[in-house]
Enzyme design. Structure first.
Site, PDB file in Angstrom:
ATOM      1  N   ASN A 149       0.993  -1.139  -0.034  1.00  0.00           N
ATOM      2  CA  ASN A 149       0.074   0.091   0.066  1.00  0.00           C
ATOM      3  C   ASN A 149       0.729   1.485  -0.185  1.00  0.00           C
ATOM      4  O   ASN A 149       1.834   1.390   0.728  1.00  0.00           O
ATOM      5  CB  ASN A 149      -0.830   0.092   1.382  1.00  0.00           C
ATOM      6  CG  ASN A 149      -1.758  -1.317   1.170  1.00  0.00           C
ATOM      7  OD1 ASN A 149      -1.850  -1.783   0.104  1.00  0.00           O
ATOM      8  ND2 ASN A 149      -2.295  -1.534   2.301  1.00  0.00           N
ATOM      9  N   HIS A 204       5.817  -0.577  -2.812  1.00  0.00           N
ATOM     10  CA  HIS A 204       5.369   0.135  -4.115  1.00  0.00           C
ATOM     11  C   HIS A 204       5.635   1.877  -3.858  1.00  0.00           C
ATOM     12  O   HIS A 204       4.953   2.494  -4.310  1.00  0.00           O
ATOM     13  CB  HIS A 204       3.871  -0.097  -4.517  1.00  0.00           C
ATOM     14  CG  HIS A 204       3.867  -1.478  -4.881  1.00  0.00           C
ATOM     15  ND1 HIS A 204       2.683  -2.324  -4.960  1.00  0.00           N
ATOM     16  CD2 HIS A 204       4.611  -2.744  -5.233  1.00  0.00           C
ATOM     17  CE1 HIS A 204       2.955  -3.422  -5.439  1.00  0.00           C
ATOM     18  NE2 HIS A 204       4.224  -3.776  -5.613  1.00  0.00           N
ATOM     19  N   CYS A 260      14.963  13.571 -13.918  1.00  0.00           N
ATOM     20  CA  CYS A 260      16.222  13.549 -13.124  1.00  0.00           C
ATOM     21  C   CYS A 260      16.220  12.928 -11.866  1.00  0.00           C
ATOM     22  O   CYS A 260      17.304  12.707 -10.965  1.00  0.00           O
ATOM     23  CB  CYS A 260      16.996  14.991 -12.977  1.00  0.00           C
ATOM     24  SG  CYS A 260      16.257  16.247 -11.759  1.00  0.00           S
ATOM     25  N   SER A 269     -10.414  -7.973   7.497  1.00  0.00           N
ATOM     26  CA  SER A 269      -9.004  -7.834   7.950  1.00  0.00           C
ATOM     27  C   SER A 269      -9.247  -7.137   9.257  1.00  0.00           C
ATOM     28  O   SER A 269      -8.920  -7.356  10.351  1.00  0.00           O
ATOM     29  CB  SER A 269      -7.666  -7.361   7.238  1.00  0.00           C
ATOM     30  OG  SER A 269      -8.243  -5.935   6.591  1.00  0.00           O
TER      31      SER A 269
HETATM   32  N1  APR Z   1     -10.215  -7.557   4.336  1.00  0.00           N
HETATM   33  C1  APR Z   1      -9.084  -8.243   3.619  1.00  0.00           C
HETATM   34  N2  APR Z   1      -9.070  -8.318   2.349  1.00  0.00           N
HETATM   35  C2  APR Z   1      -9.868  -7.421   1.603  1.00  0.00           C
HETATM   36  C3  APR Z   1     -10.896  -6.744   2.174  1.00  0.00           C
HETATM   37  C4  APR Z   1     -11.061  -6.667   3.679  1.00  0.00           C
HETATM   38  N3  APR Z   1     -12.003  -5.969   4.044  1.00  0.00           N
HETATM   39  N4  APR Z   1     -11.543  -6.278   0.981  1.00  0.00           N
HETATM   40  C5  APR Z   1     -10.890  -6.520   0.061  1.00  0.00           C
HETATM   41  N5  APR Z   1      -9.881  -7.557   0.302  1.00  0.00           N
HETATM   42  C6  APR Z   1      -9.155  -8.323  -0.771  1.00  0.00           C
HETATM   43  C7  APR Z   1      -9.749  -8.568  -1.834  1.00  0.00           C
HETATM   44  O1  APR Z   1     -10.543  -9.718  -2.106  1.00  0.00           O
HETATM   45  C8  APR Z   1      -8.689  -8.968  -2.931  1.00  0.00           C
HETATM   46  O2  APR Z   1      -8.069 -10.126  -2.964  1.00  0.00           O
HETATM   47  O3  APR Z   1      -8.100  -7.172  -0.966  1.00  0.00           O
HETATM   48  C9  APR Z   1      -7.513  -7.990  -2.226  1.00  0.00           C
HETATM   49  C10 APR Z   1      -7.165  -6.595  -2.837  1.00  0.00           C
HETATM   50  O4  APR Z   1      -6.543  -6.834  -4.138  1.00  0.00           O
HETATM   51  P1  APR Z   1      -5.821  -5.816  -4.999  1.00  0.00           P
HETATM   52  O5  APR Z   1      -6.783  -4.682  -5.257  1.00  0.00           O
HETATM   53  O6  APR Z   1      -5.450  -6.400  -6.265  1.00  0.00           O
HETATM   54  O7  APR Z   1      -4.779  -5.127  -3.959  1.00  0.00           O
HETATM   55  P2  APR Z   1      -3.343  -5.628  -3.852  1.00  0.00           P
HETATM   56  O8  APR Z   1      -2.985  -7.015  -4.124  1.00  0.00           O
HETATM   57  O9  APR Z   1      -2.695  -4.720  -2.575  1.00  0.00           O
HETATM   58  O10 APR Z   1      -2.684  -5.125  -5.400  1.00  0.00           O
HETATM   59  C11 APR Z   1      -1.249  -5.172  -5.579  1.00  0.00           C
HETATM   60  O11 APR Z   1      -1.686  -3.530  -7.394  1.00  0.00           O
HETATM   61  O12 APR Z   1      -2.364  -1.723  -8.681  1.00  0.00           O
HETATM   62  C12 APR Z   1      -1.374  -2.695  -7.969  1.00  0.00           C
HETATM   63  O13 APR Z   1       0.371  -1.045  -6.676  1.00  0.00           O
HETATM   64  C13 APR Z   1      -0.856  -1.623  -6.797  1.00  0.00           C
HETATM   65  O14 APR Z   1       0.020  -2.278  -4.522  1.00  0.00           O
HETATM   66  C14 APR Z   1      -0.853  -2.562  -5.578  1.00  0.00           C
HETATM   67  C15 APR Z   1      -0.919  -3.759  -6.451  1.00  0.00           C
END
Ligand code: APR
EC number: 2.3.1.286
Length: 260
Positions: A110, A127, A138, A248
């Site tokens: 995040n 990230h 630069c 979570s």
């Molecule tokens: N508690 C736990 N998990 C949850 C909740 C919750 N309340 N709500 C949603 N989720 C889960 C979803 O089911 C999903 O699997 O969180 C996950 C979010 O997935 P992504 O949106 O793909 O996020 P992330 O895995 O952090 O993405 C990775 O992608 O766009 C890039 O750089 C950006 O850091 C990001 C990376």
């Protein structure tokens, strides 16, 4: 793999005996604070664009105002929300373990600061941070005032990014875009934390985006137990020993209570 709806006695025993915990967090942990995850639908003008479309250096090259304003709008949103019980539980768990001579490290995908605002120390922002800016050419860091957008309102009209005071090129967000290298120091620190942990907790990530998604798998080398927290199955659920199927904001406080 056990799929669980609550923290069982077996999991409590495992968590209670762990003195070195590595936590890998993703967008899901901030979802309950009101920060949309990356793979949820965007609103308004942004409906036409996916995060993948906006988070690339090509996108910034071809439509700098659009990409820049999306990040400034997202900054505004993050500044308007608060950490949720998932963040505060991790901070409490980290402080409890440290007071007892152990450690809980957090490596997050995040770009927000909600772990820190909950009182936790973050070992690695894999990230980058949405609050950092630097010259696209630069690399000179740029300090900017807090944006004035309403993160919950309709998306703003795209505005041009500022220019670098050193070379005049455009200033870009200091985050890691698709196709870019992760900061090596952060990735190495997260890898070392996983490799030396007694237990690894993976919370709120889809496990889609590499190389961050490969980090939990380092635990397999030593047979370290892996616990996932996610309301739904993710791309890395199969590698887990325990899958806590829930948000979570509920599951992390339950784990912290079990641990302390
Ligand atoms: N508690 C736990 N998990 C949850 C909740 C919750 N309340 N709500 C949603 N989720 C889960 C979803 O089911 C999903 O699997 O969180 C996950 C979010 O997935 P992504 O949106 O793909 O996020 P992330 O895995 O952090 O993405 C990775 O992608 O766009 C890039 O750089 C950006 O850091 C990001 C990376």
């Amino acid at each position: 793999m056990q799929v669980l709806s609550h923290v069982t006695d077996e999991l409590t025993d495992l968590i209670r005996s762990a003195t070195r915990v590595a936590v890998l967090s993703g967008a899901g942990i901030s979802a309950e604070s009101g920060v949309p995850t990356f793979r949820e639908a965007q609103t308004g003008l942004w409906e036409q664009f996916s995060a993948e479309d906006l988070a690339t250096s090509d996108a910034f090259h071809f439509a700098p105002a659009l990409v820049w304003t999306w990040y400034r709008w997202r900054q505004s949103l993050i500044l308007q929300v608060e950490p949720n019980p998932g963040h505060t539980a991790l901070a409490r768990w980290q402080q409890g373990l440290r007071a007892a001579g152990g450690d809980l490290s957090i490596a997050t995908q995040n770009v927000d600061d909600l772990h820190e605002r909950a009182g936790a120390h973050v070992l690695a922002h894999l990230h980058g941070s949405i609050f950092d800016h630097r010259c696209a050419e630069c690399g000179e860091p740029a300090e900017l005032p807090v944006p004035g957008y309403d993160g919950f309102a309709a998306p703003p009209e795209p505005e041009d990014p500022p220019t670098c005071t050193a070379c005049g090129a455009l200033v870009r967000p200091g985050v890691v875009w698709f196709g870019e290298m992760l900061p090596m120091e952060a990735f190495d620190a997260a890898s070392a934390a996983v490799r030396s942990a007694d237990v690894v907790v993976v919370a709120g990530t889809s496990g889609i985006v590499q190389p961050a998604a490969s980090l939990p798998l380092l635990a397999l080398e030593r047979g370290t137990p892996l616990i996932e927290i996610n309301p739904v199955e993710s791309d890395i659920s199969d590698a887990m020993d325990y899958c806590l199927r829930g948000p979570s904001g509920t599951m992390l406080p339950a784990l912290a209570d079990a641990a302390l």
